[in-house]
Enzyme design. Structure first.
Site, PDB file in Angstrom:
ATOM      1  N   ASP A 101      16.812  84.200  57.031  1.00 10.62           N
ATOM      2  CA  ASP A 101      17.087  85.538  56.655  1.00 10.62           C
ATOM      3  C   ASP A 101      17.036  85.821  55.139  1.00 10.62           C
ATOM      4  OD1 ASP A 101      19.499  83.902  56.556  1.00 10.62           O
ATOM      5  OD2 ASP A 101      20.785  85.760  55.965  1.00 10.62           O
TER       6      ASP A 101
ATOM      7  N   GLU B 201      22.628  83.452  57.059  1.00  9.34           N
ATOM      8  CA  GLU B 201      23.167  82.518  56.049  1.00  9.34           C
ATOM      9  C   GLU B 201      23.511  83.876  54.863  1.00  9.34           C
ATOM     10  OE1 GLU B 201      23.297  80.661  51.998  1.00  9.34           O
ATOM     11  OE2 GLU B 201      22.108  82.165  52.554  1.00  9.34           O
TER      12      GLU B 201
END
Length: 382
Positions: free
Chosen positions: A81, A143
């Protein structure tokens, strides 16, 4: 389908948006990125497993790709991400990998989609070599927000290996410890009333003044109690980040909210810190008669430390020529380490390029990163 070259891989990863955020306006699936990686790793002979993250509705996934078998082995890990972006501040399309001045520009180019093509390039050199211990490429979700992907792996107890490298941008400096982080919200419910007579209410802002003073006293206490010279800022930090309260100058403030973060050093426990804060808040509530509550904004990240004499730290130092160091930002390292692996954080690029417009990875670090990972694979998988 033939495996694309390194630049083309990163080009495709950058072109697949995968922002993670607490805001529904920004939050996106990471599954297309995971499926892209799985396709390439399948081509190299890896056994790939796509794991849906609980609560992600199938939109959020982790990938565990394994080459070889055995009880030990090496994990090369990263998150898929990115943070949100300010497209009007970019000099190029954030989703089009652009080469200029020996840099590759794109959202996630350094933090940290760029690590995956580098790991795949290193793995490609061993695709036809029998491994004595497995090589695992691990890709996680979210994350940059909840760390739900890393939490899911820790709860599952999978994957199992002996060593792990998390490829966050460190300029290829091995990182063996970092601070933790917790983000908290304190809410105070007082009693609104006409400001001409303070006895008509109970001012939440005034009680919050006491809370802020107590938190700053607590910060001083923690910094006197905990000290680690291995960090640039050797003690824990506590930042009062934002405050909201009241609605008009002539009304007694009935509600106030404060958000803060606390970054612990190794040896401190986030849950114990929350308990100590709650005790201090309760004393203020009793004294002032307001209602005070604390809420954890996200699960937090523990502080992390890998011993300086671990085999992985020493191998990374030897291969890079860089001494192991520390950083103040948090990563997935403590969750991976909790699976029983020696763990370091080390990857190409620099953290000061992350989370800002015109993010880039310097091309001069790509080949050294590939060679460093090859060296680790030779040592821990062959």
């Amino acid at each position: 389908m033939p495996l694309p070259k390194l630049f083309s891989q990163l080009q495709q990863l950058v072109a697949s948006p995968s922002v993670s955020s607490y805001s529904d306006k920004w939050d996106m699936p990471n599954r297309p990125v995971i499926e892209l990686l799985a396709t390439w790793l399948d081509e190299l002979g890896f056994q790939t497993e796509i794991m849906e993250v609980p609560g992600g509705g199938g939109r959020k996934c982790n990938l565990i790709a394994t080459l070889g078998t055995g009880p030990g082995g090496l994990v090369l890990a990263g998150h898929t991400d990115t943070v949100p972006y300010d497209d009007f501040q970019w000099q190029s399309d954030p989703f089009t990998l652009t080469e200029k001045d020996n840099r590759w520009f794109g959202l996630g180019a350094t933090d940290m989609k760029g690590f995956f093509p580098i790991a795949i390039e290193a793995a490609r050199a061993f695709a036809d070599t029998p491994l004595k211990q497995p090589l695992i490429i691990l890709a996680t979700a979210d994350e940059e927000s909840s760390m739900s992907g890393a939490h899911a792996l820790a709860e599952l107890g999978h994957p199992k290996a002996r060593y792990a490298v998390i490829g966050e941008p460190t300029g290829l400096v091995p990182i063996r410890m970092h601070k933790g982080i917790m983000m908290e919200k304190v809410s105070i419910e007082g009693l609104a009333g006409h400001s001409s007579n303070p006895a008509l209410g109970n001012n939440a802002l005034e009680s919050m003044h006491q809370v802020m003073s107590e938190l700053m006293n607590y910060r001083r206490h923690l910094q006197q109690r905990y000290h680690n010279p291995g960090f640039t800022i050797p003690g824990p930090t506590l930042n009062l980040g934002c405050i909201h309260g009241g609605d008009n100058p002539n009304r007694i403030c009935g509600h106030c909210e404060l958000q803060f973060d606390l970054r612990a050093i190794p040896g401190m426990d986030n849950d114990e810190l929350r308990q100590e804060i709650d005790t201090r808040l309760q004393a203020i509530a009793t004294d002032t008669g307001v209602k005070i509550s604390r809420e954890t904004l996200f699960g937090g990240v523990p502080a992390y430390e890998e011993p300086a004499n671990s085999a992985l730290v020493q191998a990374a130092e030897r291969l890079t020529g860089n001494s192991a160091s520390s950083v103040a930002f948090a990563t997935e390292a403590p969750f991976i380490q909790s699976l029983g692996m020696e763990t370091i954080v080390m990857g190409p690029g620099h953290i000061d390029q992350a989370h800002q417009p015109n993010e880039y990875i310097p091309t001069e670090q790509i080949k050294p990163a590939v060679e460093t990972l090859k060296g680790l694979i030779r040592q821990f998988c062959l």
